[in-house]
Motif scaffolding. Structure first.
Motif, PDB file in Angstrom:
ATOM      1  N   TYR A   1     -31.788  42.232  47.890  1.00 52.33           N
ATOM      2  CA  TYR A   1     -32.468  41.282  48.758  1.00 52.33           C
ATOM      3  C   TYR A   1     -31.600  40.070  49.015  1.00 52.33           C
ATOM      4  CZ  TYR A   1     -36.680  43.968  47.846  1.00 52.33           C
ATOM      5  OH  TYR A   1     -37.601  44.978  47.768  1.00 52.33           O
ATOM      6  N   SER A   2     -31.709  39.551  50.217  1.00 55.18           N
ATOM      7  CA  SER A   2     -31.064  38.291  50.555  1.00 55.18           C
ATOM      8  C   SER A   2     -32.067  37.172  50.324  1.00 55.18           C
ATOM      9  CB  SER A   2     -30.630  38.316  52.030  1.00 55.18           C
ATOM     10  OG  SER A   2     -30.075  37.078  52.395  1.00 55.18           O
TER      11      SER A   2
ATOM     12  N   ASP B   1     -22.015  32.992  50.518  1.00 59.10           N
ATOM     13  CA  ASP B   1     -21.561  32.801  51.897  1.00 59.10           C
ATOM     14  C   ASP B   1     -20.041  32.901  52.044  1.00 59.10           C
ATOM     15  OD1 ASP B   1     -24.043  31.996  53.551  1.00 59.10           O
ATOM     16  OD2 ASP B   1     -24.188  30.807  51.723  1.00 59.10           O
TER      17      ASP B   1
ATOM     18  N   ARG C   1     -19.027  36.494  52.171  1.00 64.87           N
ATOM     19  CA  ARG C   1     -19.440  37.120  53.438  1.00 64.87           C
ATOM     20  C   ARG C   1     -18.530  36.681  54.584  1.00 64.87           C
ATOM     21  NH1 ARG C   1     -25.219  36.101  56.167  1.00 64.87           N
ATOM     22  NH2 ARG C   1     -24.308  34.029  56.253  1.00 64.87           N
TER      23      ARG C   1
ATOM     24  N   LEU D   1     -22.617  45.094  48.955  1.00 66.04           N
ATOM     25  CA  LEU D   1     -24.053  45.338  49.132  1.00 66.04           C
ATOM     26  C   LEU D   1     -24.378  46.821  48.984  1.00 66.04           C
ATOM     27  CD1 LEU D   1     -24.921  42.973  52.132  1.00 66.04           C
ATOM     28  CD2 LEU D   1     -25.199  42.526  49.674  1.00 66.04           C
TER      29      LEU D   1
ATOM     30  N   VAL E   1     -28.886  38.355  46.571  1.00 65.56           N
ATOM     31  CA  VAL E   1     -27.662  37.735  47.068  1.00 65.56           C
ATOM     32  C   VAL E   1     -28.073  36.495  47.852  1.00 65.56           C
ATOM     33  CG1 VAL E   1     -25.603  38.082  48.470  1.00 65.56           C
ATOM     34  CG2 VAL E   1     -26.563  40.002  47.171  1.00 65.56           C
TER      35      VAL E   1
ATOM     36  N   LEU F   1     -27.694  33.421  50.199  1.00 63.79           N
ATOM     37  CA  LEU F   1     -26.957  32.961  51.366  1.00 63.79           C
ATOM     38  C   LEU F   1     -27.638  31.735  51.942  1.00 63.79           C
ATOM     39  CD1 LEU F   1     -26.564  36.491  52.979  1.00 63.79           C
ATOM     40  CD2 LEU F   1     -24.746  35.199  51.839  1.00 63.79           C
TER      41      LEU F   1
END
Length: 137
Positions: free
Chosen positions: A19-20, A98, A101, A112, A133, A135
């Motif tokens: 999950y973000s 971030d 990414r 991921l 994760v 962000l």
């Protein structure tokens, strides 16, 4: 905020996965996961913008065996085993993701995928494995 606000359904192992979340969600989610009896580990990814640094941080925080190979296959194997960290289930939190990414998009996507595959493998063993994760967006 409690886990009910996230509507994760901690009682259903099939909801475990990747999950973000926002960095501000880590504290409340960690508490909910601990309350659910899971082993909680937070891995700080601040300043992490490449695969090598990512793998090193994960290996250090999860106390991977010295034989850890430092590649995606080794990460996958290690996350699917975790026999040195006996638990009823696992919740991994990756804060400040971030930079990874933005700095290594392909590696971020692979990361991921590895987490999702590990979660699926644990679910087959009836063990919850959650990965969050964090962000900014």
């Amino acid at each position: 905020m409690n886990h009910d606000a996230f509507e994760l359904g901690l009682d259903d192992i099939n909801n475990a996965g990747v999950y973000s979340v926002g960095n501000q969600d880590i504290g409340p989610l960690s508490a909910a996961m601990r309350d659910a009896g899971l082993r909680v580990t937070t891995i700080d990814l601040h300043g992490c913008n490449d695969k090598r640094t990512l793998l090193a941080r994960i290996a250090a925080q999860l106390d991977f065996p010295q034989s850890f190979g430092g590649n995606w296959d080794a990460l996958s194997d290690s996350l699917r085993d975790l026999s040195w960290l006996q638990a009823n289930g696992y919740a991994l939190f990756f804060s400040d993701a971030d930079g990874l990414r933005e700095g290594a998009e392909k590696d971020f996507d692979t990361f991921l995928d590895v987490l999702a595959d590990a979660s699926d493998a644990w679910t087959e063993q009836n063990v919850p494995f959650w990965a969050f994760v964090a962000l900014h967006e």
